[in-house]
Design a protein around this motif. Structure first.
Motif, PDB file in Angstrom:
ATOM      1  N   ALA A   1       0.823  -1.203   0.000  1.00  0.00           N
ATOM      2  CA  ALA A   1       0.000   0.000   0.000  1.00  0.00           C
ATOM      3  C   ALA A   1       0.859   1.256   0.000  1.00  0.00           C
ATOM      4  N   GLY A   2       1.941   1.241   0.788  1.00  0.00           N
ATOM      5  CA  GLY A   2       2.823   2.404   0.835  1.00  0.00           C
ATOM      6  C   GLY A   2       3.453   2.705  -0.505  1.00  0.00           C
ATOM      7  N   VAL A   3       3.934   1.659  -1.180  1.00  0.00           N
ATOM      8  CA  VAL A   3       4.563   1.840  -2.494  1.00  0.00           C
ATOM      9  C   VAL A   3       3.551   2.336  -3.519  1.00  0.00           C
ATOM     10  N   ILE A   4       2.377   1.700  -3.558  1.00  0.00           N
ATOM     11  CA  ILE A   4       1.361   2.068  -4.557  1.00  0.00           C
ATOM     12  C   ILE A   4       0.845   3.482  -4.307  1.00  0.00           C
ATOM     13  N   TYR A   5       0.562   3.802  -3.043  1.00  0.00           N
ATOM     14  CA  TYR A   5       0.031   5.126  -2.747  1.00  0.00           C
ATOM     15  C   TYR A   5       1.040   6.217  -3.118  1.00  0.00           C
ATOM     16  N   LYS A   6       2.298   5.975  -2.779  1.00  0.00           N
ATOM     17  CA  LYS A   6       3.331   6.973  -3.087  1.00  0.00           C
ATOM     18  C   LYS A   6       3.468   7.156  -4.593  1.00  0.00           C
ATOM     19  N   ALA A   7       3.361   6.077  -5.351  1.00  0.00           N
ATOM     20  CA  ALA A   7       3.524   6.151  -6.803  1.00  0.00           C
ATOM     21  C   ALA A   7       2.328   6.809  -7.491  1.00  0.00           C
ATOM     22  N   VAL A   8       1.123   6.584  -6.954  1.00  0.00           N
ATOM     23  CA  VAL A   8      -0.084   7.032  -7.654  1.00  0.00           C
ATOM     24  C   VAL A   8      -0.632   8.356  -7.131  1.00  0.00           C
ATOM     25  N   PHE A   9      -0.612   8.530  -5.819  1.00  0.00           N
ATOM     26  CA  PHE A   9      -1.296   9.674  -5.228  1.00  0.00           C
ATOM     27  C   PHE A   9      -0.387  10.672  -4.526  1.00  0.00           C
ATOM     28  N   ASP A  10       0.901  10.398  -4.524  1.00  0.00           N
ATOM     29  CA  ASP A  10       1.795  11.172  -3.662  1.00  0.00           C
ATOM     30  C   ASP A  10       1.786  12.657  -3.985  1.00  0.00           C
TER      31      ASP A  10
END
Length: 244
Positions: free
Chosen positions: A228-237
């Motif tokens: 979740a941390g990786v995906i959120y940072k990549a998509v919504f950061d």
């Protein structure tokens, strides 16, 4: 004379760690206490609300001090997403594990003076698969449930605590209600932990089977949180600020 209230000093490292310890203690004491003493009357719904409400009160009470993680998976997920300083991770993990164990110790103390004391009750509230799954689900189902549920939990945390959120003061309610829903889904599969500190706290008194399966209750939530941390940072950061 100014009417402006003096600014409060930033919490010290010791204060933040104590806040994490106390918050995790409340979480374990609340949800495992409900599972042990009340679930026969309330069922899974009561346990789900006990977890959600324990997190709500803990975050409102201690969130301004430590950020209100109370969960090693949350701490690691926030660090991966750039929301938490890596230098503080180990201290938080240690405080959370100690707080969870203290919660179980206090519950054990209550049980030990009861009329039908049996330490085996901790096996029934430990997370796991096969024999430890309330509905007999296997390892594959356990891993999917814990990984996906923890990832959803982290997505919600990262979303409601984003900078500029108008409803950030309601973030603890969103986080607690998310946990309530997730336990209703994953509880019959894994006993619904999503939290290595909670799983360690019950496994230490849960017997050989609980200890043998503990690895899965540690690895799965961490994997879910990191994803979740990786995906959120990549998509919504957005430009991130490190927070406690």
């Amino acid at each position: 004379m100014s009417d402006t209230a003096p600014a409060l000093a930033a919490p010290s490292t010791a204060q933040r760690l104590i806040a994490e310890l106390l918050g995790t203690f409340i979480l374990v004491f609340g949800v495992i206490g409900a599972a042990i003493f009340s679930s026969a009357d309330t069922g899974l719904l009561g346990v789900a609300f006990a977890l959600g409400l324990s997190v709500v009160v803990g975050v409102y009470a201690f969130g301004p001090i430590s950020g209100g993680h109370f969960n090693p998976a949350v701490t690691l997920g926030l660090a991966i997403a750039g929301r938490f300083a890596w230098k503080d991770v180990l201290g938080y993990l240690a405080a959370q594990v100690v707080g969870g164990i203290l919660g179980s110790v206090v519950l054990l103390g209550i049980l030990s003076t009861g009329p039908k004391f049996d330490i085996a009750i901790f096996q029934g509230v430990s997370t796991g698969y096969d024999e430890l799954s309330p509905s007999g689900f296997g390892l594959g189902s356990f891993l999917i449930a814990e990984i996906v549920a923890t990832a959803i939990f982290l997505f919600v945390i990262l979303g409601v605590t984003s900078a500029g959120r108008a409803a950030s003061n309601l973030a603890p309610l969103a986080i607690g209600l998310t946990l309530t829903v997730l336990v209703l889904v994953a509880g019959p599969v894994s006993n619904g932990s999503f939290n290595p500190a909670r799983s360690i706290a019950t496994a230490i008194f849960g017997g050989t089977e609980a200890l043998t399966q503990l690895w899965a209750s540690i690895v799965a939530p961490i994997v879910g949180a990191l994803l979740a941390g990786v995906i959120y940072k990549a998509v919504f950061d957005r430009p991130a600020q490190l927070t406690a």
